[in-house]
Design a protein around this motif. Structure first.
Motif, PDB file in Angstrom:
ATOM      1  N   GLU A 153       0.878  -0.992   0.316  1.00  0.00           N
ATOM      2  CA  GLU A 153      -0.356  -0.010   0.434  1.00  0.00           C
ATOM      3  C   GLU A 153       0.690   0.922  -0.373  1.00  0.00           C
ATOM      4  O   GLU A 153       0.707   2.128   0.121  1.00  0.00           O
ATOM      5  N   GLY A 154       2.262   1.263  -0.234  1.00  0.00           N
ATOM      6  CA  GLY A 154       3.105   2.234  -0.478  1.00  0.00           C
ATOM      7  C   GLY A 154       3.277   2.856   1.092  1.00  0.00           C
ATOM      8  O   GLY A 154       3.327   4.005   1.111  1.00  0.00           O
ATOM      9  N   LYS A 155       3.885   1.552   2.391  1.00  0.00           N
ATOM     10  CA  LYS A 155       3.632   2.413   3.293  1.00  0.00           C
ATOM     11  C   LYS A 155       5.350   3.225   3.129  1.00  0.00           C
ATOM     12  O   LYS A 155       5.882   3.147   3.943  1.00  0.00           O
ATOM     13  N   THR A 156       6.570   1.992   2.271  1.00  0.00           N
ATOM     14  CA  THR A 156       8.107   2.643   2.810  1.00  0.00           C
ATOM     15  C   THR A 156       7.745   3.701   1.817  1.00  0.00           C
ATOM     16  O   THR A 156       8.635   4.732   2.049  1.00  0.00           O
ATOM     17  N   VAL A 157       7.065   4.053   0.429  1.00  0.00           N
ATOM     18  CA  VAL A 157       6.762   5.707   0.286  1.00  0.00           C
ATOM     19  C   VAL A 157       6.440   6.096   0.665  1.00  0.00           C
ATOM     20  O   VAL A 157       7.277   7.932   0.682  1.00  0.00           O
ATOM     21  N   THR A 158       5.447   6.231   2.046  1.00  0.00           N
ATOM     22  CA  THR A 158       5.083   7.243   2.664  1.00  0.00           C
ATOM     23  C   THR A 158       6.156   7.567   4.064  1.00  0.00           C
ATOM     24  O   THR A 158       5.724   8.151   3.953  1.00  0.00           O
ATOM     25  N   ALA A 159       6.514   6.631   3.657  1.00  0.00           N
ATOM     26  CA  ALA A 159       7.226   6.845   4.782  1.00  0.00           C
ATOM     27  C   ALA A 159       8.083   7.889   4.467  1.00  0.00           C
ATOM     28  O   ALA A 159       9.599   8.806   5.510  1.00  0.00           O
ATOM     29  N   ILE A 160       8.807   7.705   3.459  1.00  0.00           N
ATOM     30  CA  ILE A 160      10.205   8.706   3.019  1.00  0.00           C
ATOM     31  C   ILE A 160       9.405   9.198   2.417  1.00  0.00           C
ATOM     32  O   ILE A 160      10.121  10.983   3.002  1.00  0.00           O
ATOM     33  N   GLY A 161       8.217   9.887   2.095  1.00  0.00           N
ATOM     34  CA  GLY A 161       7.689  11.400   1.686  1.00  0.00           C
ATOM     35  C   GLY A 161       8.202  12.210   3.251  1.00  0.00           C
ATOM     36  O   GLY A 161       7.758  13.271   2.797  1.00  0.00           O
ATOM     37  N   LEU A 162       7.049  11.112   3.959  1.00  0.00           N
ATOM     38  CA  LEU A 162       7.157  11.983   5.684  1.00  0.00           C
ATOM     39  C   LEU A 162       8.543  12.404   6.176  1.00  0.00           C
ATOM     40  O   LEU A 162       8.040  14.238   5.922  1.00  0.00           O
ATOM     41  N   THR A 163       9.592  11.650   5.372  1.00  0.00           N
ATOM     42  CA  THR A 163      10.752  12.153   6.083  1.00  0.00           C
ATOM     43  C   THR A 163      10.960  13.550   5.019  1.00  0.00           C
ATOM     44  O   THR A 163      11.607  14.626   5.955  1.00  0.00           O
TER      45      THR A 163
END
Length: 629
Positions: A153-163
């Motif tokens: 679901e894009g958890k890694t993308v979201t974590a990177i984006g949040l950073t």
């Protein structure tokens, strides 16, 4: 292949196009905002890359983010949809990777602690943790998700984006992420370094061999396995029971044929033709140990404590009894050092260790988190799979062992995830989201929901998720890191900072107390987190759990290995079911890692490849660029 069709743009820029009309490259290939020149979508063959073209000698150059894809007859190249079906304002986003020394300077890491490995990667020395100038000052944000689909679901993308978003609003931020396993890379899910404009770079290297950590971990694990069989061959002085040796071998690949094997078929000595098997490296206890160790001294103690089997009189045998610890320490000497890399826009990132979240504890190394909390104001840490797995294990295993307490949680969800949990009906799937919210808040964690937007999501569907969360007293933020990078995560970053500032001293706690019996711990996780009404134990599981308690391991936390696709132990049961029974079929002791593995349902510690794996679409082009990861 790609080099024959496109001239790569070495300035590595992304310019989202404003043109609605198709654009033609000099070689005649049509690019039309991601629509393939065939009647149906084609699976991605190659990695995203940047290229340039012009319509003639006098035409202005245009830069495109393109994907190499396999057509029905030949490869084709299409513009990556940047804007989630909406055209972005004209902008240029730099993709040029920064020298790793510049990335280290952003965190003010002294050069004496940085061991560079090529231009874009480094190891950070453990001496930094003992430097009195670096006290823990950061806040850790735990990123988790609702129950995923097979593609994630894009958890890694979201974590990177949040950073990236935190850095954009002026905060010193770093992500601590796991190293990808080759199993998913060549299996169904693919790489685990993010995507679009929120990636960890250099992504192909991170997704494959990276800095050799997985090789070192596998080698240390298999050294111990080899020492066990050598001990049997040379007389078995420890009186090991060959039929009760529990230490398997490991390989970082999905290979179901290795789940159960027979070895030493030509030996007539102890251990001849004994049965064993392989686990994937991400499920190895050595991986868990490396991820949970706080320093080299702790690493040594944990390796010493590994229980590999029992004697014929039923007493546990440990790695130290085989004098295996020194050799394993040597193999892990570099692997224990966190890896420093960067995001697509140059935000610092630690990528270290890679335990799975369904069959292990599922988060980055404690050492990398400890470093990050000394170097940044905000540390974004991802936990594997959904909140019933990675987040629960973080709270019950990692937090209780390391003392690191999250300041807040970000729960990533998507329209497709909720629709999948409702068997195609978004509304029916929403209780899954509600239970995950309740679970995180049950740990005492201030929680925000990040709605990761996909191109096909309608405004009405996104609004429904927002309203549902509001009804559950939880605020939301739209996450568009894939399409927009840092600007697409700015709102999420601002709300996370606000959430933490409004809750400076949350009362965070685990789901159970370590002094409780093992069976009670399992029951509390099953009932409070999964929604089960009961737990059943096989005779085998009951006997093993009793034995572990008698050996003195009753106070260890439990690590439930189960499917990631359901709250239950059956991947076909969707939503947020109640009134069901968790089936504990087996158990194993990870004494070095410091937890008891509880196997529920038919969970396998060595996955298998699908009928058509991603290996068929991964290649290297004529310029030596890896494509398709």
């Amino acid at each position: 292949m790609a080099s024959q069709a496109l001239k790569l743009n070495t300035t590595r820029r992304v310019r989202p196009t404003l043109a609605h009309a198709p654009t033609t490259f000099n070689n005649g290939i049509i690019l039309d905002e991601g629509t393939p020149p065939f009647n149906r979508p084609i699976p991605t063959l190659g990695k995203e890359r940047l290229a340039n073209s012009s319509q003639g000698a006098s035409a202005a150059r245009t830069d495109y983010l393109v994907s190499v894809r396999q057509g029905q007859r030949r490869p084709w190249y299409s513009v990556r949809r940047i804007s989630n079906s909406r055209i972005l304002p004209m902008a240029i986003m730099t993709k040029t990777l920064l020298p790793i020394q510049v990335v280290a300077q952003k965190l003010e890491i002294p050069a004496k602690y940085v061991e560079t490995l090529g231009p874009y990667g480094a190891k950070v020395r453990l001496e930094l943790l003992a430097d009195p100038a670096y006290k823990q000052v950061g806040k850790l944000v735990l990123v988790t998700a609702t129950t995923p689909t097979a593609s994630g679901e894009g958890k890694t993308v979201t974590a990177i984006g949040l950073t990236q978003g935190l850095a954009l609003i002026g905060k010193r931020a770093v992500i601590t992420s796991r190293e990808p396993s080759l199993g998913p890379v060549f299996g169904i899910k693919g790489g685990a370094a993010g995507g679009g404009l929120s990636q960890l770079e250099p992504s192909a290297k991170i997704n494959l061999h990276f800095h050799g950590d997985f090789h070192a971990l596998s080698s240390a694990h298999n050294l111990l396995a080899a020492l066990i069989d050598a001990h049997l061959f040379h007389g078995n002085d420890l009186n090991l029971d060959p039929d009760r040796i529990t230490w398997p071998r490991t390989l970082d690949m999905n290979d179901r044929a290795l789940r159960r094997i027979a070895i030493s078929l030509d030996s007539k000595k102890d251990g001849g033709a004994r049965k064993t098997g392989f686990v994937i490296t991400a499920a190895s206890e050595i991986m868990a140990i490396a991820a949970l160790a706080s320093d080299r001294k702790d690493l040594r103690a944990r390796l010493d404590s590994i229980v590999i089997g029992v004697t014929r009189t039923g007493q546990p045998v440990r790695a130290r009894d085989l004098q295996a610890t020194g050799g394993m320490m040597a193999l892990l000497a570099e692997a224990i050092l966190p890896n420093l890399v960067q995001t697509t826009d140059g935000t610092p990132a630690f990528v270290h260790a890679g335990p799975f979240g369904n069959i292990a504890h599922g988060t980055s190394s404690v050492i990398s988190q400890q470093m990050a909390l000394r170097l940044a104001d905000y540390v974004v840490n991802e936990a594997g799979f959904a909140a019933d797995l990675g987040a629960e294990k973080y709270m019950d295993i990692v937090m209780q062992q390391s003392g690191i307490t999250p300041a807040a949680a970000v729960l990533v969800t998507t329209v497709q995830s909720m629709r999948n949990q409702g068997a195609g009906d978004l509304e029916r799937g929403l209780p899954n989201l509600g239970r995950h919210i309740d679970n995180l808040r049950g740990f005492g964690l201030p929680t925000i929901v990040a709605i990761n937007r996909f191109p096909r999501d309608s405004d009405a569907e996104l609004k429904r998720l927002e309203v549902y969360c509001a009804e559950h007293g939880t605020q939301t933020a739209l996450s568009e890191g894939f399409a927009k990078g840092a600007p697409g995560s700015k709102e999420l970053a601002e709300k996370v900072v606000e959430l933490i500032e409004q809750n400076p001293l949350p009362t965070v706690h685990a789901a159970y107390d370590l002094d409780e019996p093992i069976v009670e711990k399992i029951n509390k996780v099953a009932r409070r987190i999964y929604g089960a009404s009961d737990v059943s134990f096989s005779d085998q599981a009951t006997a093993k759990l009793q034995q572990f308690s008698e050996w003195g391991y009753a106070k260890l936390p439990v690590c439930v290995a189960k499917t990631q696709y359901s709250f239950t132990d059956d991947p076909k049961v969707l939503g947020a079911p109640t009134g069901w029974t968790l089936r504990v079929t087996d158990a194993s002791l990870s004494a070095g890692a410091g937890f008891v593995v509880v196997i529920a349902g038919n969970t396998m510690l060595m996955p298998g490849l699908p009928k058509v794996s991603r290996a068929t679409s991964i290649d290297v082009d004529d310029a030596g660029e890896i494509i398709g990861v």
